[in-house]
Design an enzyme around this catalytic site. Structure first.
Site, PDB file in Angstrom:
ATOM      1  N   LYS A 290       5.821  10.271  13.614  1.00 51.88           N
ATOM      2  CA  LYS A 290       5.065   9.338  13.108  1.00 51.88           C
ATOM      3  C   LYS A 290       4.268   8.489  14.101  1.00 51.88           C
ATOM      4  O   LYS A 290       2.901   8.401  14.202  1.00 51.88           O
ATOM      5  CB  LYS A 290       5.695   8.594  12.089  1.00 51.88           C
ATOM      6  CG  LYS A 290       4.834   7.069  11.531  1.00 51.88           C
ATOM      7  CD  LYS A 290       3.830   8.031  10.612  1.00 51.88           C
ATOM      8  CE  LYS A 290       2.724   6.774  10.272  1.00 51.88           C
ATOM      9  NZ  LYS A 290       1.757   7.275   9.512  1.00 51.88           N
TER      10      LYS A 290
ATOM     11  N   ARG B 178       2.501   8.403   5.184  1.00 52.03           N
ATOM     12  CA  ARG B 178       1.222   8.919   5.940  1.00 52.03           C
ATOM     13  C   ARG B 178       0.134   8.835   4.934  1.00 52.03           C
ATOM     14  O   ARG B 178      -0.709   9.414   4.744  1.00 52.03           O
ATOM     15  CB  ARG B 178       1.420  10.498   6.189  1.00 52.03           C
ATOM     16  CG  ARG B 178       2.416  10.812   7.119  1.00 52.03           C
ATOM     17  CD  ARG B 178       2.649  12.407   7.158  1.00 52.03           C
ATOM     18  NE  ARG B 178       2.595  12.875   8.414  1.00 52.03           N
ATOM     19  CZ  ARG B 178       2.596  14.097   8.703  1.00 52.03           C
ATOM     20  NH1 ARG B 178       2.751  15.037   7.770  1.00 52.03           N
ATOM     21  NH2 ARG B 178       2.439  14.443   9.914  1.00 52.03           N
ATOM     22  N   VAL B 179      -0.078   7.348   4.379  1.00 54.54           N
ATOM     23  CA  VAL B 179      -1.183   6.933   3.470  1.00 54.54           C
ATOM     24  C   VAL B 179      -2.468   6.205   4.021  1.00 54.54           C
ATOM     25  O   VAL B 179      -2.128   5.719   5.230  1.00 54.54           O
ATOM     26  CB  VAL B 179      -0.465   6.308   2.187  1.00 54.54           C
ATOM     27  CG1 VAL B 179       0.477   7.052   1.658  1.00 54.54           C
ATOM     28  CG2 VAL B 179       0.051   4.962   2.596  1.00 54.54           C
TER      29      VAL B 179
ATOM     30  N   TYR C 297       0.851  -1.319   0.034  1.00 62.63           N
ATOM     31  CA  TYR C 297      -0.018  -0.006   0.057  1.00 62.63           C
ATOM     32  C   TYR C 297       0.686   1.305  -0.087  1.00 62.63           C
ATOM     33  O   TYR C 297       0.341   2.420  -0.565  1.00 62.63           O
ATOM     34  CB  TYR C 297      -0.998   0.048   1.292  1.00 62.63           C
ATOM     35  CG  TYR C 297      -2.058  -0.763   1.153  1.00 62.63           C
ATOM     36  CD1 TYR C 297      -2.120  -2.076   1.789  1.00 62.63           C
ATOM     37  CD2 TYR C 297      -3.284  -0.564   0.826  1.00 62.63           C
ATOM     38  CE1 TYR C 297      -2.925  -3.124   1.669  1.00 62.63           C
ATOM     39  CE2 TYR C 297      -4.397  -1.263   0.486  1.00 62.63           C
ATOM     40  CZ  TYR C 297      -4.276  -2.650   1.076  1.00 62.63           C
ATOM     41  OH  TYR C 297      -5.405  -3.374   1.054  1.00 62.63           O
TER      42      TYR C 297
ATOM     43  N   ASN D 257      -0.109   8.779  15.050  1.00 65.30           N
ATOM     44  CA  ASN D 257      -1.282   7.654  15.179  1.00 65.30           C
ATOM     45  C   ASN D 257      -1.636   7.268  16.473  1.00 65.30           C
ATOM     46  O   ASN D 257      -2.673   6.868  16.896  1.00 65.30           O
ATOM     47  CB  ASN D 257      -0.757   6.466  14.456  1.00 65.30           C
ATOM     48  CG  ASN D 257      -0.963   6.543  13.025  1.00 65.30           C
ATOM     49  OD1 ASN D 257      -1.612   7.324  12.372  1.00 65.30           O
ATOM     50  ND2 ASN D 257       0.035   5.640  12.257  1.00 65.30           N
TER      51      ASN D 257
ATOM     52  N   CYS E  15      -1.954   0.406  11.457  1.00 67.24           N
ATOM     53  CA  CYS E  15      -1.065   1.461  12.181  1.00 67.24           C
ATOM     54  C   CYS E  15      -1.568   1.990  13.397  1.00 67.24           C
ATOM     55  O   CYS E  15      -0.746   1.781  14.383  1.00 67.24           O
ATOM     56  CB  CYS E  15      -1.507   2.584  10.988  1.00 67.24           C
ATOM     57  SG  CYS E  15      -1.273   2.250   9.648  1.00 67.24           S
TER      58      CYS E  15
ATOM     59  N   ARG F  29      -4.268   9.859  17.403  1.00 67.02           N
ATOM     60  CA  ARG F  29      -5.563   9.624  16.948  1.00 67.02           C
ATOM     61  C   ARG F  29      -6.105   8.558  17.611  1.00 67.02           C
ATOM     62  O   ARG F  29      -7.311   8.718  17.917  1.00 67.02           O
ATOM     63  CB  ARG F  29      -5.278   9.181  15.295  1.00 67.02           C
ATOM     64  CG  ARG F  29      -6.528   8.962  14.716  1.00 67.02           C
ATOM     65  CD  ARG F  29      -6.258   8.784  13.236  1.00 67.02           C
ATOM     66  NE  ARG F  29      -7.338   8.488  12.507  1.00 67.02           N
ATOM     67  CZ  ARG F  29      -8.383   9.242  11.919  1.00 67.02           C
ATOM     68  NH1 ARG F  29      -8.091  10.461  12.296  1.00 67.02           N
ATOM     69  NH2 ARG F  29      -9.395   9.009  11.160  1.00 67.02           N
TER      70      ARG F  29
ATOM     71  N   GLY G 201      -9.038  -0.955  13.879  1.00 65.76           N
ATOM     72  CA  GLY G 201      -8.492  -1.861  12.949  1.00 65.76           C
ATOM     73  C   GLY G 201      -7.208  -1.187  12.471  1.00 65.76           C
ATOM     74  O   GLY G 201      -6.718  -0.087  12.612  1.00 65.76           O
TER      75      GLY G 201
ATOM     76  N   THR H 287       6.755   2.522   9.564  1.00 66.87           N
ATOM     77  CA  THR H 287       6.763   3.117  10.799  1.00 66.87           C
ATOM     78  C   THR H 287       7.784   2.351  11.904  1.00 66.87           C
ATOM     79  O   THR H 287       7.430   1.029  11.968  1.00 66.87           O
ATOM     80  CB  THR H 287       5.309   3.263  11.329  1.00 66.87           C
ATOM     81  OG1 THR H 287       4.490   3.990  10.406  1.00 66.87           O
ATOM     82  CG2 THR H 287       5.089   3.894  12.585  1.00 66.87           C
TER      83      THR H 287
ATOM     84  N   ARG I   7     -21.469   1.566  14.178  1.00 66.91           N
ATOM     85  CA  ARG I   7     -21.132   2.818  13.519  1.00 66.91           C
ATOM     86  C   ARG I   7     -21.945   3.864  13.166  1.00 66.91           C
ATOM     87  O   ARG I   7     -21.909   4.784  12.089  1.00 66.91           O
ATOM     88  CB  ARG I   7     -20.393   2.318  11.917  1.00 66.91           C
ATOM     89  CG  ARG I   7     -19.399   1.264  11.967  1.00 66.91           C
ATOM     90  CD  ARG I   7     -18.096   1.713  12.552  1.00 66.91           C
ATOM     91  NE  ARG I   7     -17.056   0.739  12.852  1.00 66.91           N
ATOM     92  CZ  ARG I   7     -15.916   1.122  13.284  1.00 66.91           C
ATOM     93  NH1 ARG I   7     -15.521   2.207  13.833  1.00 66.91           N
ATOM     94  NH2 ARG I   7     -15.028   0.155  13.662  1.00 66.91           N
TER      95      ARG I   7
HETATM   96  N1  SAJ Z   1     -11.924   5.097  13.591  1.00 66.95           N
HETATM   97  C1  SAJ Z   1     -12.828   5.175  14.698  1.00 66.95           C
HETATM   98  N2  SAJ Z   1     -13.143   6.539  14.948  1.00 66.95           N
HETATM   99  C2  SAJ Z   1     -12.921   7.682  14.345  1.00 66.95           C
HETATM  100  C3  SAJ Z   1     -11.842   7.344  13.330  1.00 66.95           C
HETATM  101  C4  SAJ Z   1     -11.533   6.090  12.964  1.00 66.95           C
HETATM  102  O1  SAJ Z   1     -13.309   4.488  15.544  1.00 66.95           O
HETATM  103  O2  SAJ Z   1     -13.360   8.705  14.406  1.00 66.95           O
HETATM  104  C5  SAJ Z   1     -11.305   3.652  13.574  1.00 66.95           C
HETATM  105  C6  SAJ Z   1     -11.807   3.135  12.224  1.00 66.95           C
HETATM  106  O3  SAJ Z   1     -13.018   2.695  12.080  1.00 66.95           O
HETATM  107  C7  SAJ Z   1     -10.583   2.157  11.820  1.00 66.95           C
HETATM  108  C8  SAJ Z   1      -9.440   2.689  12.730  1.00 66.95           C
HETATM  109  O4  SAJ Z   1     -10.010   3.548  13.675  1.00 66.95           O
HETATM  110  O5  SAJ Z   1     -10.745   0.791  12.295  1.00 66.95           O
HETATM  111  C9  SAJ Z   1      -8.408   3.401  11.901  1.00 66.95           C
HETATM  112  O6  SAJ Z   1      -8.839   4.344  10.916  1.00 66.95           O
HETATM  113  P1  SAJ Z   1      -8.051   5.494  10.291  1.00 66.95           P
HETATM  114  O7  SAJ Z   1      -9.268   6.549   9.892  1.00 66.95           O
HETATM  115  O8  SAJ Z   1      -7.183   6.073  11.355  1.00 66.95           O
HETATM  116  O9  SAJ Z   1      -7.317   4.882   9.184  1.00 66.95           O
HETATM  117  P2  SAJ Z   1      -5.739   4.145   9.001  1.00 66.95           P
HETATM  118  O10 SAJ Z   1      -5.337   3.409  10.315  1.00 66.95           O
HETATM  119  O11 SAJ Z   1      -5.597   3.589   7.716  1.00 66.95           O
HETATM  120  O12 SAJ Z   1      -5.214   5.685   8.980  1.00 66.95           O
HETATM  121  C10 SAJ Z   1      -4.143   6.117   9.797  1.00 66.95           C
HETATM  122  C11 SAJ Z   1      -4.048   7.783   9.620  1.00 66.95           C
HETATM  123  N3  SAJ Z   1      -3.453   8.344  10.613  1.00 66.95           N
HETATM  124  C12 SAJ Z   1      -3.635   9.494  11.292  1.00 66.95           C
HETATM  125  O13 SAJ Z   1      -4.863  10.138  10.728  1.00 66.95           O
HETATM  126  C13 SAJ Z   1      -3.184  10.104  12.221  1.00 66.95           C
HETATM  127  C14 SAJ Z   1      -3.337   7.949   8.252  1.00 66.95           C
HETATM  128  O14 SAJ Z   1      -3.147   9.205   8.134  1.00 66.95           O
HETATM  129  C15 SAJ Z   1      -2.041   7.079   8.401  1.00 66.95           C
HETATM  130  O15 SAJ Z   1      -1.286   7.364   7.296  1.00 66.95           O
HETATM  131  C16 SAJ Z   1      -2.329   5.457   8.563  1.00 66.95           C
HETATM  132  O16 SAJ Z   1      -2.866   5.503   9.897  1.00 66.95           O
HETATM  133  C17 SAJ Z   1      -0.709   4.993   8.588  1.00 66.95           C
HETATM  134  O17 SAJ Z   1      -0.566   4.306   7.620  1.00 66.95           O
HETATM  135  O18 SAJ Z   1      -0.074   5.126   9.600  1.00 66.95           O
END
Ligand code: SAJ
Length: 476
Positions: free
Chosen positions: A230, A177-178, A23, A234, A288, A237, A285, A143, A446
């Protein structure tokens, strides 16, 4: 000769290698190849039984990534046709390159003991070390635990090549950061953190990434600061998600609607007031958020164990956040059990339809999907489980259905686990007919449905954060 002089002698970066066709690596390689600044890009992929098939696909200009990735296949076809990109498993080709990046998965073997599985990463770094030459640039995009670039990666490269980082070759960390579904845009538009082993390395890595950025800027810093940046973004978040998940659990207990509270809290805007309140749900899930906290925790253990001043005996706030988010599938299990009890049926022998297997809405990415521990707990309790997902075609040992009606036929409970668009306009009348139950159960993980609509159709409803509805009067 200094590294700066070696790099000036080598000249501008023209030939690039990207190790890890996944990816992160595939869109990065395609964008490098599409840049007029660079002459040629090799994508390196091990010819293994599980992923060797990617080599031929990529060399045909096809993307092995399932799911919608706007623009990626067009770009691959373009750079293949232009003979600017080729995928290979011949790592000896690294020898003739100016820069090499590594985008390899860095999961954890044991999260409790903070033991990562760096086996694939170290294999990749060792390959680079074998063919490293003076003036070359090596960049870790994966990462990693803070300190990895300056220690593990540098040591392996120096051991294999006999060269010295910051003297003979440049070394940096420029974390990806994708997100699935917007890979190309994320690489072009997000600011790029570039952390060098030394300033010359930072400068050389800046030269590599600047040409592929459209809106993003380069943010230079040290390699360790980049690793902390990095893992922190995450971790924060995940923490924000844990905060709203905890609030959702509180609201259920207090009999109120978390989304009313969220709307209220989110309304306090204005200068100096940032309210990053995210969305509660059935779980967190992906590759990251489920591990980067542990990289950060391991980093402070390795780099600052004796210096860290922290309340004695207290758990890390970040690790606690992980545990709260990992708890959400268990909470979904309890909502399901309680709702079935309200409908007068035990979980043992019940049929449960799970809607959504991927971890992210409208994507096919199933890495560390929270749907899996939920399904496992249902099966352990004697339930029969069917799974539907519009984007996922297969998953080891879990039959994934594409026919939504078939998935819901005869179901005692229907459980929304992923926020796919397709689940926004479900029809409760039809769903009740398919289930054939007087009071089918609907669990909304959701915030996808209107509880009132389902309650009116005789459903027993429960939703994350919906304390205002979860003990509703059952109609009919
Ligand atoms: N989720 C929630 N509530 C929210 C946001 C997400 O329950 O408000 C859940 C989602 O359903 C999912 C999980 O969290 O199961 C992760 O969701 P995500 O939107 O964070 O998706 P990732 O993990 O693909 O992306 C994150 C992002 N990190 C940040 O925004 C800080 C992305 O920018 C990064 O590039 C990616 O991790 C990574 O590859 O590190």
């Amino acid at each position: 000769m200094t590294l700066g002089a070696l790099i000036r002698k080598r000249g501008p970066i023209k030939k690039i290698g990207v190790i890890g066709m996944g990816y992160v690596g595939i869109p990065a390689a395609a964008l490098f190849a599409d840049s007029p600044e660079f002459d040629f890009v090799y994508g390196f992929q091990r010819d293994s039984p599980s992923s060797g098939y990617k080599i031929a696909m990529l060399n045909r200009g096809e993307s092995p990534l399932k799911g919608e990735e706007p623009g990626l296949e067009d770009l691959l076809r373009k750079v293949i046709a232009a003979k600017k990109f080729s995928c290979t498993s011949d790592f000896a080709k690294i020898a003739g390159l100016d820069a090499i990046t590594l985008s390899i998965q860095t999961p954890f073997l044991n999260k409790e003991d903070l033991i990562p599985d760096f086996s694939a990463l170290t294999d990749g770094i060792r390959q680079v070390g074998r063919y490293l030459s003076p003036g070359m640039l090596v960049v870790l995009e994966s990462t990693v635990t803070p300190g990895t670039t300056d220690t593990l990666a540098r040591e392996i490269l120096e051991q294999e090549s006999g060269l010295k980082a910051g003297i003979d070759f440049a070394l940096a960390h420029a974390p990806e950061r994708v997100m699935a579904g917007r890979l190309l845009r994320n690489i072009q538009e997000h600011d790029r953190i570039v952390g060098g082993f030394d300033p010359v390395s930072t400068q050389r890595a800046t030269e590599l990434y600047s040409p592929v950025l459209t809106h993003g800027r380069i943010i230079p810093m040290s390699a360790t600061a980049a690793e902390v940046t990095k893992t922190t973004e995450n971790t924060f978040r995940d923490l924000q998600i844990a905060a709203i998940n905890e609030l959702a659990l509180y609201c259920e207990a207090m009999g109120i609607n978390v989304f009313d509270v969220r709307r209220g809290v989110d309304s306090l805007k204005g200068e100096g007031i940032t309210r990053a309140i995210l969305w509660p749900g059935a779980g967190v899930g992906g590759h990251c958020l489920t591990k980067d906290t542990y990289h950060l925790e391991r980093g402070v253990q390795m780099l600052g164990k004796d210096l860290l001043d922290y309340p004695a005996g207290e758990t890390s706030l970040y690790v606690l956040a992980r545990r709260i988010n990992d708890f959400m599938p268990t909470h979904m299990f309890r909502l399901t059990t309680d709702a079935l009890k309200r409908a007068g049926r035990p979980l043992n022998g019940a049929k449960v339809a799970i809607l959504g297997w991927s971890f992210l809405a409208d994507s096919d990415d199933t890495r560390n999907t929270p749907s899996e521990p939920y399904r496992d707990s249902l099966i352990r309790s004697g339930a029969t489980v069917s799974v539907h997902d519009p984007h996922v075609s297969e998953y080891p040992d879990v039959p994934i259905l594409r026919n939504l009606e078939e998935t819901m036929r005869g179901a005692d409970a229907i459980v929304i686990f992923t926020g796919h668009n397709q689940y926004k306009n479900l029809d409760p009348k039809n769903m009740r007919a398919l289930s054939g139950k007087l009071h089918p159960v609907i669990i909304d993980g959701r915030n996808m449905i209107d509880p009132e609509l389902y309650i009116r159709h005789g459903f027993v409803y429960k939703g994350i954060g919906r304390g205002d509805k979860n003990m509703h009067k059952i109609i009919g």
